[in-house]
Design an enzyme around this catalytic site. Structure first.
Site, mmCIF file in Angstrom:
data_model
loop_
_atom_site.group_PDB
_atom_site.id
_atom_site.type_symbol
_atom_site.label_atom_id
_atom_site.label_comp_id
_atom_site.label_asym_id
_atom_site.label_seq_id
_atom_site.Cartn_x
_atom_site.Cartn_y
_atom_site.Cartn_z
ATOM 1 N N LYS A 92 2.773 -11.944 21.359
ATOM 2 C CA LYS A 92 3.417 -13.212 20.989
ATOM 3 C C LYS A 92 4.412 -13.669 22.052
ATOM 4 C CE LYS A 92 5.396 -11.879 17.166
ATOM 5 N NZ LYS A 92 5.043 -10.454 17.119
ATOM 6 N N ARG A 117 9.178 -13.171 8.927
ATOM 7 C CA ARG A 117 8.670 -11.799 8.893
ATOM 8 C C ARG A 117 8.287 -11.367 7.486
ATOM 9 N NH1 ARG A 117 9.801 -10.120 14.216
ATOM 10 N NH2 ARG A 117 9.848 -7.876 14.409
ATOM 11 N N ARG A 134 5.194 -0.730 26.940
ATOM 12 C CA ARG A 134 5.804 -2.015 27.297
ATOM 13 C C ARG A 134 7.073 -1.848 28.133
ATOM 14 N NH1 ARG A 134 6.526 -6.321 22.558
ATOM 15 N NH2 ARG A 134 8.077 -4.902 21.706
ATOM 16 N N ARG A 146 12.300 -1.076 25.863
ATOM 17 C CA ARG A 146 13.161 -1.386 24.731
ATOM 18 C C ARG A 146 13.435 -0.125 23.923
ATOM 19 N NH1 ARG A 146 10.805 -6.543 21.605
ATOM 20 N NH2 ARG A 146 11.331 -5.212 19.852
ATOM 21 N N ARG A 175 7.678 0.161 12.560
ATOM 22 C CA ARG A 175 7.569 -1.296 12.712
ATOM 23 C C ARG A 175 6.169 -1.779 12.337
ATOM 24 N NH1 ARG A 175 9.088 -1.589 18.590
ATOM 25 N NH2 ARG A 175 8.687 -3.823 18.486
HETATM 26 P P1 AMP Z 1 10.945 -8.162 17.704
HETATM 27 O O1 AMP Z 1 11.527 -8.335 19.061
HETATM 28 O O2 AMP Z 1 10.435 -9.480 17.120
HETATM 29 O O3 AMP Z 1 9.912 -7.070 17.632
HETATM 30 O O4 AMP Z 1 12.146 -7.711 16.738
HETATM 31 C C1 AMP Z 1 12.849 -6.526 16.952
HETATM 32 C C2 AMP Z 1 13.577 -6.102 15.678
HETATM 33 O O5 AMP Z 1 14.510 -7.134 15.293
HETATM 34 C C3 AMP Z 1 12.682 -5.924 14.464
HETATM 35 O O6 AMP Z 1 12.102 -4.624 14.411
HETATM 36 C C4 AMP Z 1 13.661 -6.165 13.326
HETATM 37 O O7 AMP Z 1 14.517 -5.043 13.132
HETATM 38 C C5 AMP Z 1 14.520 -7.289 13.881
HETATM 39 N N1 AMP Z 1 13.964 -8.628 13.547
HETATM 40 C C6 AMP Z 1 13.430 -9.538 14.415
HETATM 41 N N2 AMP Z 1 13.040 -10.645 13.782
HETATM 42 C C7 AMP Z 1 13.317 -10.435 12.458
HETATM 43 C C8 AMP Z 1 13.131 -11.215 11.269
HETATM 44 N N3 AMP Z 1 12.571 -12.439 11.299
HETATM 45 N N4 AMP Z 1 13.553 -10.682 10.090
HETATM 46 C C9 AMP Z 1 14.131 -9.465 10.030
HETATM 47 N N5 AMP Z 1 14.311 -8.660 11.112
HETATM 48 C C10 AMP Z 1 13.916 -9.146 12.322
#
Ligand code: AMP
Length: 220
Positions: free
Chosen positions: A13, A88, A127, A160, A171
């Site tokens: 994404k 999410r 990654r 990360r 996740r």
């Molecule tokens: P991402 O970079 O989108 O994979 O997000 C990394 C982490 O941020 C996730 O594993 C969640 O802990 C938190 N996070 C990101 N977006 C959301 C969301 N829309 N709702 C809740 N937690 C989020």
């Protein structure tokens, strides 16, 4: 252009969103990026979010919705926005629909970047992200020319904190349990498009443009 990019962690994404930003000049809104910035800056919000992020769990809806509301208030979203990593879960999707109805700027499309779950572990644990320009590489599927350096700006590439095997597993579970139901949520009223995310980055990008050209800013 008001769209949601839907897809599991590691589906690509962020990579596609970065291309769309450049092509259509519409901002990407990534809740993950906003949360990581808050954690790095040590804000109250960042402190509240950190534990959930470290565990691979979702941060609470009120924190994330507050952040989104504030971001959608910025003038650069008038041309539209690309939501990446938000919503999410169903509660977030419903809240988003309500928020956008109030703003009289409803969501136009949700695009699922479809990658089988068993392919994602390798993508995520391999990654690497540039500390300067945010470019994303992958040790296995999209390696940089030099091991720890960005091809574009030569800054350092880092992994990360939540891309370790245990957190990735959590996740992916969270995605299946809480986020995957959004596929049906958007499909039900005809707002879902699917893109096969297992192909070359360029081929995927071409599919995105085919879907998005008709709703590009200035086209309507
Ligand atoms: P991402 O970079 O989108 O994979 O997000 C990394 C982490 O941020 C996730 O594993 C969640 O802990 C938190 N996070 C990101 N977006 C959301 C969301 N829309 N709702 C809740 N937690 C989020």
């Amino acid at each position: 252009m008001r769209i949601v990019l839907l897809g599991a962690p590691g589906s690509g994404k962020g990579t596609q969103a970065a291309r769309l930003v450049e092509h259509y000049q519409v901002p990407q809104i990534s809740t993950g990026d906003l949360l990581r910035a808050a954690v790095a800056a040590g804000t109250e919000l960042g402190k509240k979010a950190k534990a959930a992020m470290d565990e691979g769990q979702l941060v609470s809806d009120d924190i994330v919705l507050g952040m989104i509301r504030e971001r959608l208030d910025q003038p650069d979203t008038e041309r539209g926005f690309i939501l990446d990593g938000f919503p999410r879960n169903i509660a977030q999707a419903e809240a988003l629909d309500t928020m956008l109805a109030e703003l009289e700027r409803p969501l136009e499309m949700s695009i699922l970047l479809d990658v089988p779950l068993d392919k994602l572990m390798k993508r995520l644990t391999g990654r690497m992200t540039c500390t300067e320009c945010g470019a994303v590489f992958n040790r296995y599927t999209n390696p940089p020319d030099s091991d720890h350096q960005c091809d574009h700006c030569e800054h350092e590439l880092v992994q990360r904190g939540d891309d370790n095997e245990e957190t990735v597993r959590r996740r992916l579970e969270v995605f299946q349990e809480q986020t995957a139901p959004l596929i049906e949520y958007y499909e039900r009223d005809g707002r879902l498009e699917r893109v096969d995310g297992e192909r070359d980055i360029e081929e995927i990008a071409a599919d995105f443009r085919r879907l998005l050209d008709p709703i590009a800013p200035g086209k309507r």
